[in-house]
Design a protein around this motif. Structure first.
Motif, PDB file in Angstrom:
ATOM      1  N   HIS A  57       0.833  -1.194   0.023  1.00  0.00           N
ATOM      2  CA  HIS A  57      -0.114   0.106   0.040  1.00  0.00           C
ATOM      3  C   HIS A  57       0.765   1.528   0.022  1.00  0.00           C
ATOM      4  O   HIS A  57       0.728   2.349  -0.626  1.00  0.00           O
ATOM      5  CB  HIS A  57      -0.918  -0.031   1.282  1.00  0.00           C
ATOM      6  CG  HIS A  57      -2.012   0.996   0.948  1.00  0.00           C
ATOM      7  ND1 HIS A  57      -2.886   1.275   1.895  1.00  0.00           N
ATOM      8  CD2 HIS A  57      -2.410   1.584  -0.028  1.00  0.00           C
ATOM      9  CE1 HIS A  57      -3.955   2.096   1.762  1.00  0.00           C
ATOM     10  NE2 HIS A  57      -3.605   2.134   0.346  1.00  0.00           N
ATOM     11  N   ALA A  83       2.245   3.051   5.608  1.00  0.00           N
ATOM     12  CA  ALA A  83       1.099   2.462   5.807  1.00  0.00           C
ATOM     13  C   ALA A  83       0.863   1.820   6.989  1.00  0.00           C
ATOM     14  O   ALA A  83       1.763   1.015   7.045  1.00  0.00           O
ATOM     15  CB  ALA A  83       0.762   1.853   4.268  1.00  0.00           C
ATOM     16  N   SER A  96      -6.290   0.829   6.941  1.00  0.00           N
ATOM     17  CA  SER A  96      -5.044   0.971   6.526  1.00  0.00           C
ATOM     18  C   SER A  96      -4.965   2.502   6.619  1.00  0.00           C
ATOM     19  O   SER A  96      -5.631   3.184   6.090  1.00  0.00           O
ATOM     20  CB  SER A  96      -4.865   0.543   5.096  1.00  0.00           C
ATOM     21  OG  SER A  96      -3.319   0.983   4.719  1.00  0.00           O
ATOM     22  N   LYS A 120      -4.834   8.440  -3.012  1.00  0.00           N
ATOM     23  CA  LYS A 120      -5.333   7.265  -1.829  1.00  0.00           C
ATOM     24  C   LYS A 120      -6.462   6.613  -2.560  1.00  0.00           C
ATOM     25  O   LYS A 120      -6.633   5.479  -2.375  1.00  0.00           O
ATOM     26  CB  LYS A 120      -5.996   8.082  -0.500  1.00  0.00           C
ATOM     27  CG  LYS A 120      -6.337   7.201   0.393  1.00  0.00           C
ATOM     28  CD  LYS A 120      -7.275   8.079   1.596  1.00  0.00           C
ATOM     29  CE  LYS A 120      -8.433   8.416   0.861  1.00  0.00           C
ATOM     30  NZ  LYS A 120      -9.653   8.323   2.102  1.00  0.00           N
ATOM     31  N   ILE A 125      -3.744  -0.511  -5.169  1.00  0.00           N
ATOM     32  CA  ILE A 125      -4.017  -1.215  -4.011  1.00  0.00           C
ATOM     33  C   ILE A 125      -4.933  -0.633  -3.098  1.00  0.00           C
ATOM     34  O   ILE A 125      -5.815  -1.609  -2.467  1.00  0.00           O
ATOM     35  CB  ILE A 125      -2.525  -1.230  -3.319  1.00  0.00           C
ATOM     36  CG1 ILE A 125      -1.226  -1.908  -4.103  1.00  0.00           C
ATOM     37  CG2 ILE A 125      -2.542  -1.887  -1.902  1.00  0.00           C
ATOM     38  CD1 ILE A 125      -1.673  -3.409  -4.333  1.00  0.00           C
ATOM     39  N   SER A 126      -5.267   0.754  -3.102  1.00  0.00           N
ATOM     40  CA  SER A 126      -6.476   1.178  -2.330  1.00  0.00           C
ATOM     41  C   SER A 126      -7.509   0.805  -2.965  1.00  0.00           C
ATOM     42  O   SER A 126      -8.609   0.285  -2.387  1.00  0.00           O
ATOM     43  CB  SER A 126      -6.318   2.581  -2.311  1.00  0.00           C
ATOM     44  OG  SER A 126      -5.478   3.306  -1.574  1.00  0.00           O
ATOM     45  N   ILE A 134      -9.626   3.168   4.734  1.00  0.00           N
ATOM     46  CA  ILE A 134      -8.592   3.845   4.349  1.00  0.00           C
ATOM     47  C   ILE A 134      -8.467   5.318   4.957  1.00  0.00           C
ATOM     48  O   ILE A 134      -9.280   6.177   4.232  1.00  0.00           O
ATOM     49  CB  ILE A 134      -8.139   3.611   2.917  1.00  0.00           C
ATOM     50  CG1 ILE A 134      -7.987   2.098   2.432  1.00  0.00           C
ATOM     51  CG2 ILE A 134      -6.734   4.338   2.536  1.00  0.00           C
ATOM     52  CD1 ILE A 134      -7.865   1.775   1.059  1.00  0.00           C
TER      53      ILE A 134
END
Length: 141
Positions: A57, A83, A96, A120, A125-126, A134
């Motif tokens: 991340h 992260a 996260s 973000k 990966i987000s 997140i």
């Protein structure tokens, strides 16, 4: 072009007493020991899936932010992202949290926060982690 990345884990023993090794197959750069104590108790000396997820991340976000800053005409001199992925036994991955600091000449704090928030939301990966919260703290250095 699609790229497939691979890692292999060999586990021996039970969940609580056993251990394993995870190898980064695609790059061949490293093999890491893993065990339950590192995952559930934070024991030192081995890694866990959440630490590896945090590495994925933080690096993905940094790349996405670097792209966004360059596209805005204000490339970063440097970006540092941590992260923090939280895991709780019986509940799983709880979230996260991204902590980012960057040196970006000619950019206001408000512009930076907007670009960081967009990175973000849009780093791959987000996007893969849409099932967890997140959060982000972003500041110019």
């Amino acid at each position: 072009m699609a790229v497939t990345s691979e890692a292999t884990t060999v586990w021996k023993g039970t969940l609580f007493e056993g251990s394993g090794d995870v190898a980064l197959d695609s790059s061949g750069l490293a093999t890491f020991p893993v065990n339950w104590k590192a995952r559930a108790e934070g024991a030192a000396g081995t890694t866990n899936p959440e630490e590896l997820l945090a590495a994925a991340h933080s690096s993905c976000f940094s790349m996405a932010l670097s792209l966004a800053l360059a596209q805005a005409g204000t490339p970063a001199e440097s970006i540092q992202t941590t992260a923090a992925v939280t895991f709780e036994a019986g509940k799983g991955v709880l979230g996260s949290h991204l902590l980012v600091s960057a040196r970006v000449p000619g950019l206001s704090e408000e512009q930076f926060e907007a670009l960081a928030d967009d990175a973000k939301k849009n780093c791959p990966i987000s996007q893969a982690l849409t099932g967890i919260p997140i959060t982000i703290e972003a500041e110019l250095a």
